[in-house]
Design an enzyme around this catalytic site. Structure first.
Site, PDB file in Angstrom:
ATOM      1  N   LYS A  67       4.500  -9.875  -4.587  1.00 33.38           N
ATOM      2  CA  LYS A  67       3.141  -9.678  -5.112  1.00 33.38           C
ATOM      3  C   LYS A  67       3.084  -9.981  -6.608  1.00 33.38           C
ATOM      4  O   LYS A  67       2.139 -10.585  -7.098  1.00 33.38           O
ATOM      5  CB  LYS A  67       2.683  -8.234  -4.882  1.00 33.38           C
ATOM      6  CG  LYS A  67       2.330  -7.925  -3.459  1.00 33.38           C
ATOM      7  CD  LYS A  67       1.698  -6.544  -3.394  1.00 33.38           C
ATOM      8  CE  LYS A  67       1.335  -6.158  -1.989  1.00 33.38           C
ATOM      9  NZ  LYS A  67       0.787  -4.791  -1.923  1.00 33.38           N
TER      10      LYS A  67
ATOM     11  N   ASP B 110      -3.928  -2.914  -2.793  1.00 35.85           N
ATOM     12  CA  ASP B 110      -3.462  -2.584  -1.459  1.00 35.85           C
ATOM     13  C   ASP B 110      -4.031  -3.621  -0.507  1.00 35.85           C
ATOM     14  O   ASP B 110      -5.170  -4.065  -0.674  1.00 35.85           O
ATOM     15  CB  ASP B 110      -3.907  -1.171  -1.056  1.00 35.85           C
ATOM     16  CG  ASP B 110      -3.064  -0.653   0.092  1.00 35.85           C
ATOM     17  OD1 ASP B 110      -1.856  -0.415  -0.119  1.00 35.85           O
ATOM     18  OD2 ASP B 110      -3.586  -0.507   1.216  1.00 35.85           O
TER      19      ASP B 110
HETATM   20  P1  IMP Z   1       0.823  -3.002   0.731  1.00 38.60           P
HETATM   21  O1  IMP Z   1       0.730  -1.646   1.349  1.00 38.60           O
HETATM   22  O2  IMP Z   1      -0.405  -3.416   0.017  1.00 38.60           O
HETATM   23  O3  IMP Z   1       2.058  -3.197  -0.090  1.00 38.60           O
HETATM   24  O4  IMP Z   1       0.949  -4.101   1.868  1.00 38.60           O
HETATM   25  C1  IMP Z   1       1.034  -3.800   3.187  1.00 38.60           C
HETATM   26  C2  IMP Z   1       1.764  -4.853   3.970  1.00 38.60           C
HETATM   27  O5  IMP Z   1       0.862  -5.924   4.215  1.00 38.60           O
HETATM   28  C3  IMP Z   1       2.976  -5.498   3.305  1.00 38.60           C
HETATM   29  O6  IMP Z   1       4.139  -4.782   3.550  1.00 38.60           O
HETATM   30  C4  IMP Z   1       3.029  -6.826   3.988  1.00 38.60           C
HETATM   31  O7  IMP Z   1       3.706  -6.725   5.199  1.00 38.60           O
HETATM   32  C5  IMP Z   1       1.585  -7.120   4.262  1.00 38.60           C
HETATM   33  N1  IMP Z   1       1.014  -8.046   3.278  1.00 38.60           N
HETATM   34  C6  IMP Z   1       0.405  -7.750   2.109  1.00 38.60           C
HETATM   35  N2  IMP Z   1       0.012  -8.878   1.502  1.00 38.60           N
HETATM   36  C7  IMP Z   1       0.404  -9.897   2.299  1.00 38.60           C
HETATM   37  C8  IMP Z   1       0.283 -11.308   2.194  1.00 38.60           C
HETATM   38  O8  IMP Z   1      -0.248 -11.879   1.232  1.00 38.60           O
HETATM   39  N3  IMP Z   1       0.797 -12.011   3.209  1.00 38.60           N
HETATM   40  C9  IMP Z   1       1.397 -11.434   4.292  1.00 38.60           C
HETATM   41  N4  IMP Z   1       1.535 -10.138   4.429  1.00 38.60           N
HETATM   42  C10 IMP Z   1       1.041  -9.365   3.440  1.00 38.60           C
END
Ligand code: IMP
Length: 193
Positions: free
Chosen positions: A12, A68
């Site tokens: 990210k 998020d």
């Molecule tokens: P978080 O809770 O925002 O860190 O993200 C949740 C989950 O969504 C991450 O662990 C990834 O598996 C997925 N994710 C978030 N952004 C992306 C992206 O841009 N591409 C693919 N998967 C993503």
């Protein structure tokens, strides 16, 4: 201008650094010496985004932003959604989560899905949020090696490739994260003139 990003996810951080306007320097929370995991116990993407930003802002007494993201799949009633990071269990890897989605959707004809990102900018006890959504579909198999998370199985509308088959600059043409960051960047530009 320096901004602290409430994330420990290096993918990210790399993506976000490729998005914000010149003159804005993004510093990850690990570079600030913050080694804890951030709490993410809310029931919505908006709630988790705010929770992370607020927590770090308080811990470090700083202005910061968090984001998020969730993958919402129509035929799975919006799942994995807010549980995207731990869809296959608490310590699930990206691969475990992707495999679980493919398994759950083995028979699904409707493959419509969308990524939703919510950024929270938190400064002096106040916050603003910026949303970015990209519609697309879940492929039947993994395709591509780039990116992270669900990238190998998400094909944005208008593209013949999955996110994982795209270099970062190409992912940014479609990216949910990029859309939310464009809004955030606009806000920063307006509020600093
Ligand atoms: P978080 O809770 O925002 O860190 O993200 C949740 C989950 O969504 C991450 O662990 C990834 O598996 C997925 N994710 C978030 N952004 C992306 C992206 O841009 N591409 C693919 N998967 C993503």
């Amino acid at each position: 201008m320096k901004l602290i990003f409430a994330t420990g996810n290096l993918h990210k951080l790399k993506e976000v650094r490729s998005m914000l306007p010149r003159g804005v320097q993004v510093i990850g929370m690990r570079e600030m010496g913050f080694e804890e995991e951030l709490p993410e116990t809310q029931m919505t993407i908006e709630g988790n985004s705010l929770q992370k930003a607020e927590y770090l802002a308080r811990e470090l007494s700083c202005t910061c932003f968090a984001e998020d993201t969730g993958l919402e799949i129509e035929s799975l009633n919006g799942e994995p959604g807010v549980y995207s990071a731990r869809y296959a269990g608490e310590n699930a890897t990206f691969e475990d989560n992707v495999n679980k989605v493919l398994q759950e959707m083995a028979e699904a004809e409707n493959r419509k899905a969308r990524f939703k990102t919510v950024i929270t900018y938190y400064s002096e006890g106040k916050y603003v949020q910026f949303e970015g959504i990209t519609e697309g579909e879940i492929t039947k198999e993994k395709q591509g090696e780039e990116g992270f998370g669900y990238d190998p199985i998400f094909k944005p509308l208008g593209s013949a490739k999955t996110y994982a088959q795209m270099a970062l600059a190409e992912k940014n043409i479609y990216s949910h994260r990029k859309k939310s960051f464009e809004r955030f960047a606009n806000y920063l530009t307006k509020s600093t003139v």
